[in-house]
Scaffold this active site. Structure first.
Site, PDB file in Angstrom:
ATOM      1  N   GLU A 170      -5.369   1.093   5.662  1.00 30.81           N
ATOM      2  CA  GLU A 170      -5.447   1.770   6.963  1.00 30.81           C
ATOM      3  C   GLU A 170      -6.497   1.124   7.868  1.00 30.81           C
ATOM      4  O   GLU A 170      -6.293   0.999   9.067  1.00 30.81           O
ATOM      5  CB  GLU A 170      -5.763   3.263   6.779  1.00 30.81           C
TER       6      GLU A 170
ATOM      7  N   THR B 207      -4.404  -4.177  14.183  1.00 24.84           N
ATOM      8  CA  THR B 207      -3.829  -5.389  13.577  1.00 24.84           C
ATOM      9  C   THR B 207      -2.368  -5.133  13.208  1.00 24.84           C
ATOM     10  O   THR B 207      -2.054  -4.080  12.663  1.00 24.84           O
ATOM     11  CB  THR B 207      -4.612  -5.751  12.288  1.00 24.84           C
TER      12      THR B 207
ATOM     13  N   CYS C 271      18.361   5.453  16.909  1.00 23.92           N
ATOM     14  CA  CYS C 271      17.336   6.445  16.577  1.00 23.92           C
ATOM     15  C   CYS C 271      17.945   7.692  15.927  1.00 23.92           C
ATOM     16  O   CYS C 271      18.887   8.272  16.448  1.00 23.92           O
ATOM     17  CB  CYS C 271      16.585   6.827  17.844  1.00 23.92           C
TER      18      CYS C 271
ATOM     19  N   LEU D  52      -9.833 -11.608  11.485  1.00 22.87           N
ATOM     20  CA  LEU D  52      -9.145 -10.340  11.770  1.00 22.87           C
ATOM     21  C   LEU D  52      -9.708  -9.665  13.017  1.00 22.87           C
ATOM     22  O   LEU D  52      -9.047  -8.843  13.632  1.00 22.87           O
ATOM     23  CB  LEU D  52      -9.329  -9.371  10.592  1.00 22.87           C
TER      24      LEU D  52
ATOM     25  N   ASP E 154      -1.211   8.751  15.322  1.00 20.78           N
ATOM     26  CA  ASP E 154      -1.749   7.501  15.870  1.00 20.78           C
ATOM     27  C   ASP E 154      -0.914   7.128  17.093  1.00 20.78           C
ATOM     28  O   ASP E 154      -0.144   7.962  17.596  1.00 20.78           O
ATOM     29  CB  ASP E 154      -1.707   6.390  14.804  1.00 20.78           C
TER      30      ASP E 154
ATOM     31  N   CYS F 150      11.294   3.347  17.983  1.00 21.22           N
ATOM     32  CA  CYS F 150      10.773   3.882  19.247  1.00 21.22           C
ATOM     33  C   CYS F 150       9.684   2.935  19.751  1.00 21.22           C
ATOM     34  O   CYS F 150       8.503   3.269  19.820  1.00 21.22           O
ATOM     35  CB  CYS F 150      10.228   5.296  19.024  1.00 21.22           C
TER      36      CYS F 150
ATOM     37  N   TRP G 210       0.820  -1.214   0.000  1.00 21.42           N
ATOM     38  CA  TRP G 210       0.000   0.000   0.000  1.00 21.42           C
ATOM     39  C   TRP G 210       0.854   1.264   0.000  1.00 21.42           C
ATOM     40  O   TRP G 210       0.322   2.364  -0.086  1.00 21.42           O
ATOM     41  CB  TRP G 210      -0.961   0.013   1.202  1.00 21.42           C
TER      42      TRP G 210
ATOM     43  N   TYR H   4      -7.377  10.152  12.297  1.00 20.27           N
ATOM     44  CA  TYR H   4      -6.111   9.555  11.855  1.00 20.27           C
ATOM     45  C   TYR H   4      -6.226   9.024  10.422  1.00 20.27           C
ATOM     46  O   TYR H   4      -5.395   9.328   9.556  1.00 20.27           O
ATOM     47  CB  TYR H   4      -5.666   8.407  12.797  1.00 20.27           C
TER      48      TYR H   4
ATOM     49  N   CYS I 109      17.065   3.254  21.235  1.00 24.10           N
ATOM     50  CA  CYS I 109      17.491   4.664  21.172  1.00 24.10           C
ATOM     51  C   CYS I 109      18.835   4.851  20.479  1.00 24.10           C
ATOM     52  O   CYS I 109      19.051   5.870  19.821  1.00 24.10           O
ATOM     53  CB  CYS I 109      17.532   5.258  22.576  1.00 24.10           C
TER      54      CYS I 109
HETATM   55  S1  SF4 Z   1      15.710   8.447  21.299  1.00 22.34           S
HETATM   56 FE1  SF4 Z   1      14.327   7.923  19.659  1.00 22.34          FE
HETATM   57  S2  SF4 Z   1      13.783   5.779  20.097  1.00 22.34           S
HETATM   58 FE2  SF4 Z   1      14.615   6.658  21.974  1.00 22.34          FE
HETATM   59  S3  SF4 Z   1      12.847   7.395  23.076  1.00 22.34           S
HETATM   60 FE3  SF4 Z   1      13.676   9.112  21.920  1.00 22.34          FE
HETATM   61  S4  SF4 Z   1      12.484   9.123  20.034  1.00 22.34           S
HETATM   62 FE4  SF4 Z   1      12.182   7.108  20.968  1.00 22.34          FE
END
Ligand code: SF4
Length: 357
Positions: free
Chosen positions: A36, A42, A201, A79, A137, A191, A23, A119, A198
Site C-alpha cells: 500500500e 505510484t 461497467c 520511486l 482512495d 472507471c 500482495w 485509507y 462505461c
Molecule cells: S458507468 Fe461505470 S465506468 Fe461509467 S462512469 Fe459509471 S461507474 Fe464509471
C-alpha cells in the site's frame, strides 16, 4: 436497496475480472502495508518490481527495523516521495518496540502509526484482518462520485463524507476484502479518469453520471494552487582521479536522507556566474584552481513533485588542487564506480547514468 444491487453486480464482476498481484495472495499485514505504501503515488507496473525487491530484502518487520536508513532509501531509489521509505523504517522500529514486532490489529492502533493515513489503515484492516471497513482512495472517490452523480468538488468535506458514508454502507460486511479490492480494480481498469469504459461497467445500469452525460466532468476537482518553482544548480565537482563530490541531504526539505552533488539554489534559471562559482568553491574549501566545462546540462523537463517543480542545471567542475583538511566536513569524494551504492533522487540518477556511470 440501490447499494445492494451495486454490491451484488460489483462482486459478480470481480469473480472473473480481479487483477492478480502478489500482495493480493497474502493476508500478512506487513506485506499489505508495504504494497500500500509503495502504491501511493505510484502505478502498479512501476511499483511491482520495487515491492518484490523490498519483500525479498526485508521479509518482515524485524529485518526492516534493523536495517540502516540508507539501505532502505537505496532500495527505494527512483520511486520518489522518499518520506514514505523513511516513515516505514521509523514505523517498523515503533512496531518492534511497542508491539514486539507484531503488526497491530485494531484500526486505532494502525491509524496511529507514522505514515499511515485513513485509507492505508482501512486497506490493512480489511485485507489482512477481514475487518468491515471501506477503503476510500482516488479510485473509489471517482467511482462513487460518478455513480451518485456528485457535481460538487469531491474533496469538499460534504462530498467526502457522502462518499465515505455511501461506500461504508455498500460494503459487503461478509466479504470486505473482496468488496474493497473490487472497488479499487473497477476504478483502475474501467472507471478510468478519462474516457471511462462505461459499456464494460458492471454497475452502468444505475450510474448517475452515465445517464446524465456527466462522466467527463465528474469527479469535479477544485483547481489546486500552482506549484512552487525551485531552481537547483548542481556543481558536479570531480578531482583528478575522477572522484565526485557528494553529500547527504539533511533538514526538513525534500529528498531528506538522499545524496546529491554540491547544490546552489537560486531564485531563477539564469546560469551561475563565475563569481558565484568562485565564492562557492572557496566556501567549500576547494581553493581557486579549477576548470569549468562550458556546457551546462539542463534536462528537457522539470522534475514535478506534489507541491513543487524542481528545475535543475548541472555544471561539470574539475578541481586541480585542494587541501583535504579544508574540505567542508559533510562532503565526500566518492569514486565514480561507487556512486551506485548511494541513494540519489531520480532526477540526479538520470544525470549520473547519462554522464558519470
Ligand atoms: S458507468 Fe461505470 S465506468 Fe461509467 S462512469 Fe459509471 S461507474 Fe464509471
Amino acid at each position: 436497496m440501490a447499494n445492494k444491487i451495486f454490491t451484488t453486480k460489483l462482486l459478480k464482476w470481480f469473480e472473473t475480472e480481479r487483477r492478480d498481484m502478489p500482495w493480493k495472495q497474502t493476508t500478512d499485514a506487513y506485506c499489505i502495508w508495504v504494497s500500500e505504501i509503495i502504491l501511493q503515488q505510484t502505478r502498479v507496473a512501476q511499483g511491482l518490481p520495487y515491492y518484490l525487491r523490498f519483500i525479498k530484502k526485508f521479509p518482515d518487520i524485524k529485518s526492516l527495523a534493523r536495517a540502516e536508513e540508507d539501505e532502505v532509501l537505496k532500495l527505494w531509489e527512483g520511486l520518489g516521495y522518499y518520506s514514505r521509505a523513511r516513515n516505514m523504517h521509523a514505523t517498523a522500529n515503533e512496531i518492534l518496540e511497542k508491539y514486539d514486532g507484531v503488526f497491530p490489529s485494531t484500526y486505532e492502533k494502525v491509524r496511529a502509526l507514522k505514515g499511515i493515513g485513513s485509507y492505508t489503515a482501512a486497506a490493512i484492516m480489511s485485507f489482512a484482518f477481514g475487518q468491515p471497513i471501506a477503503v476510500v482512495d482516488g479510485n473509489v472517490k471517482r467511482v462513487v462520485s460518478r455513480y451518485l452523480a456528485i457535481t460538487d468538488a469531491i474533496d469538499d468535506s460534504g462530498s467526502l463524507r457522502q462518499i465515505e458514508f455511501w461506500a461504508q454502507n455498500a460494503l459487503d460486511k461478509k466479504h470486505p476484502a473482496d468488496f474493497n479490492q473490487a472497488m479499487l480494480d473497477l476504478g483502475a481498469t474501467v472507471c478510468l479518469p478519462r474516457n471511462p469504459l462505461c459499456q464494460e461497467c458492471p454497475v452502468k445500469s444505475g450510474c448517475g453520471a452515465l445517464h446524465n452525460n456527466l462522466t467527463a466532468i465528474i469527479p469535479v476537482k477544485v483547481r489546486k494552487n500552482t506549484k512552487r518553482s525551485r531552481f537547483f544548480h548542481y556543481l558536479v565537482i570531480q578531482n583528478k582521479k575522477g572522484d565526485v563530490l557528494i553529500h547527504r541531504r539533511a533538514g526538513k526539505d525534500i529528498w531528506k536522507g538522499l545524496y546529491e552533488f554540491v547544490l546552489i539554489e537560486k531564485m531563477d534559471k539564469t546560469n551561475l556566474t563565475m563569481a558565484e562559482l568562485n565564492d562557492t568553491l572557496k566556501a567549500l574549501g576547494l581553493g581557486t584552481k579549477y576548470s569549468v566545462d562550458d556546457t551546462v546540462y539542463c534536462p528537457d523537463k522539470p522534475h514535478i513533485l506534489t507541491h513543487q517543480q524542481i528545475n535543475t542545471k548541472y555544471y561539470s567542475v574539475l578541481i586541480n588542487k585542494y587541501d583535504d583538511l579544508l574540505l567542508r566536513p559533510d562532503l565526500n569524494f566518492v569514486n565514480r564506480g561507487n556512486l551506485t551504492n548511494f541513494a540519489f533522487p531520480r532526477e540526479l540518477k538520470a544525470y549520473m547514468e547519462k554522464f558519470l556511470i
